[in-house]
Write an enzyme that holds these catalytic residues in place. Structure first.
Site, PDB file in Angstrom:
ATOM      1  N   THR A  71      23.396  37.178  29.926  1.00  0.00           N
ATOM      2  CA  THR A  71      23.069  37.347  31.521  1.00  0.00           C
ATOM      3  C   THR A  71      23.633  38.526  31.844  1.00  0.00           C
ATOM      4  O   THR A  71      22.929  39.178  32.671  1.00  0.00           O
ATOM      5  CB  THR A  71      23.786  35.780  31.725  1.00  0.00           C
ATOM      6  N   ALA A 200      25.045  37.444  21.464  1.00  0.00           N
ATOM      7  CA  ALA A 200      25.606  37.385  20.094  1.00  0.00           C
ATOM      8  C   ALA A 200      25.225  35.707  19.534  1.00  0.00           C
ATOM      9  O   ALA A 200      24.976  35.366  18.465  1.00  0.00           O
ATOM     10  CB  ALA A 200      27.147  37.496  19.754  1.00  0.00           C
ATOM     11  N   THR A 237      39.530  45.129  29.891  1.00  0.00           N
ATOM     12  CA  THR A 237      40.031  44.952  28.765  1.00  0.00           C
ATOM     13  C   THR A 237      39.002  44.264  27.804  1.00  0.00           C
ATOM     14  O   THR A 237      38.705  43.361  27.801  1.00  0.00           O
ATOM     15  CB  THR A 237      41.236  44.521  28.771  1.00  0.00           C
ATOM     16  N   CYS A 325      16.892  20.855  34.701  1.00  0.00           N
ATOM     17  CA  CYS A 325      17.285  19.701  35.783  1.00  0.00           C
ATOM     18  C   CYS A 325      18.026  20.486  37.026  1.00  0.00           C
ATOM     19  O   CYS A 325      19.035  21.147  36.964  1.00  0.00           O
ATOM     20  CB  CYS A 325      18.240  19.035  35.034  1.00  0.00           C
TER      21      CYS A 325
HETATM   22  C1  LIG Z   1      15.450  35.523  27.049  1.00  0.00           C
HETATM   23  C2  LIG Z   1      17.214  35.042  27.227  1.00  0.00           C
HETATM   24  N1  LIG Z   1      17.581  35.947  28.054  1.00  0.00           N
HETATM   25  C3  LIG Z   1      18.897  36.038  28.545  1.00  0.00           C
HETATM   26  C4  LIG Z   1      19.681  34.821  27.796  1.00  0.00           C
HETATM   27  C5  LIG Z   1      20.902  34.508  28.310  1.00  0.00           C
HETATM   28  O1  LIG Z   1      21.911  34.911  27.404  1.00  0.00           O
HETATM   29  P1  LIG Z   1      23.457  34.224  27.350  1.00  0.00           P
HETATM   30  O2  LIG Z   1      23.510  32.846  27.062  1.00  0.00           O
HETATM   31  O3  LIG Z   1      24.080  35.153  26.542  1.00  0.00           O
HETATM   32  O4  LIG Z   1      24.048  34.470  28.745  1.00  0.00           O
HETATM   33  C6  LIG Z   1      19.001  33.918  27.350  1.00  0.00           C
HETATM   34  C7  LIG Z   1      19.701  32.621  26.910  1.00  0.00           C
HETATM   35  O5  LIG Z   1      19.199  31.475  26.675  1.00  0.00           O
HETATM   36  C8  LIG Z   1      17.773  33.870  26.823  1.00  0.00           C
HETATM   37  O6  LIG Z   1      17.028  33.079  26.109  1.00  0.00           O
END
Ligand SMILES: Cc1ncc(COP(=O)(O)O)c(C=O)c1O
Length: 396
Positions: A71, A200, A237, A325
């Site tokens: 994200t 990760a 950090t 949801c």
């Molecule tokens: C295609 C895609 N992008 C971004 C994310 C977000 O990643 P994170 O859960 O590491 O924030 C996800 C997680 O489901 C994802 O499937």
């Protein structure tokens, strides 16, 4: 026997990764910015992880910026480029309609700030057409963001072609590779991208750890400001144990990729064919050819996906629907809707996603259990009885 077929939501952390994280947490507590021995030890761990991530995606270590997950990487790519281009007057962003919310909601936030945004449609196979991108590109477009693999249906997008079109118009190309990195070969340079996100926990690493690959020379502003960490690109950090975990997961994925891809693909195909054969009224959503090997998304005619998910959970089998949801009501998947599927199909689809620890016994158990559950739910619907089943879990 519990079956976990929800690897696209998250994956179990591999033993080597846990070990690396425990070791680093215990032995390497220094602040990587400190000049003394303790700091330099932490910095060495981070450097090693950076090289492992760079190797996984054919980048240079200097181009890898650690983040707190997919994200943040997506936010950094989209907002960071928008901030860098704002003063130039290029104020148009393009993304596909099937992106993850991390990209879609970032575009919405920028739209509220005066940016023009365009969502690219997909066809029924769930693939973005380069021709459609060409039609919406303008001289004002700053960034095109299209995911490498989709989280719900697994389709792989033609990033190289899309990047070529973006570049012809002077725009940058970002690809969210959160669902492809560690599952299939991802070569950031060969894809022609300028920015690439990964996370990760989607490949047996820890949650809250990710990276944004930024091709050298790419115009981008940091979104987290503060100290000079990550070459002034991401202040704060460093979370050394999480970064070490990401590095260990990247190393493991690179090492196992070729074998894993084949093995998981065989299991997914066995599951898919088994379900299509043993459960009448089923169909696979999205292109079956251009897809990551671990994912299948299947519509079950005349069954509420949510009820089937709960029935499977009661049998110890974990899968997922694309529905989210929100405010207490079930929103149909925006991905299946963008593919033009009719409402009943967007609400009767389940995603099965496999991974490193999946077994043939698990696949066969699902194929064994599903026909009975589907038949039961269909007969309840036919007789007009309530199909509500109690679940031990609350959904968010
Ligand atoms: C295609 C895609 N992008 C971004 C994310 C977000 O990643 P994170 O859960 O590491 O924030 C996800 C997680 O489901 C994802 O499937």
């Amino acid at each position: 026997m519990r079956v976990y077929f929800d690897y696209n939501a998250t994956t179990p952390v591999a033993a080597d990764v846990v070990e690396a994280m425990v070791r680093v947490t215990r032995d390497t507590f220094g602040n990587a910015s400190s000049v003394h021995h303790f700091g330099q030890q932490a910095k060495a761990i981070i450097d090693e992880a950076r090289s492992a991530v760079a190797a996984l995606i054919n980048g240079d270590p200097s181009e890898v910026v650690f983040t707190a997950g997919g994200t943040e990487s997506d936010n950094f790519a989209v907002r960071g480029v928008a901030d860098a281009f704002e003063a130039t007057g290029r104020k148009h962003l393009i993304a596909s309609a099937i992106e993850h919310e991390a990209v879609l909601n970032t575009l919405r936030a920028l739209a509220r700030r005066g940016w023009r945004t365009t969502l690219l449609p997909v066809d029924e196979s769930g693939v973005v057409s380069p021709e459609r991108l060409r039609e919406v590109m303008t001289g004002d477009t700053a960034l095109v963001s299209v995911m490498h693999a989709n989280n719900e249906i697994g389709t792989v997008q033609p990033i190289r072609e899309l990047a070529g079109i973006a570049h012809e118009h002077g725009a940058l190309m970002h690809t969210d590779a959160v669902q492809s990195a560690g599952k299939i070969a991802v070569d950031a340079r060969a894809l022609g991208a300028d920015l690439l996100s990964l996370s990760a926990h989607k490949f047996n690493g820890p949650k809250g750890a990710g990276a944004l690959w930024i091709k050298r020379g790419t115009r981008i502003q940091p979104i987290l400001t503060g100290g000079k960490h990550e070459r002034n690109r991401r202040a704060g950090t460093e979370n050394v144990p999480a970064i070490a975990g990401l590095g260990a997961a990247a190393q493991l994925a690179a090492h196992k990729l070729a074998d894993q891809q084949g093995q998981v693909g065989v299991l997914r195909d066995r599951l898919e064919e088994g379900i299509l054969r043993s459960v009448p009224g089923t169909v696979v959503n999205g292109a079956r050819t251009s897809r990551v090997p671990n994912t299948t998304n299947i519509s079950f005619d005349r069954v509420e996906a949510e009820s089937l998910l709960i029935a499977l959970d009661l049998e110890g089998i974990a899968v997922s629907t694309g529905s989210a949801c929100s405010s207490g009501s079930l929103e149909p998947s925006h991905v299946l809707r963008a593919m033009g599927l009719p409402p009943h199909r967007t609400q009767n689809s389940l995603r099965f996603s496999l991974g490193m620890f999946s077994t043939v016994q698990e696949v066969d158990r699902v194929i064994d259990v599903l026909p009975r559950l589907v038949e039961k739910l269909r007969s309840l619907t036919r007789t007009g009885r309530s199909v509500e089943l109690s679940s031990p879990h609350e959904r968010g």
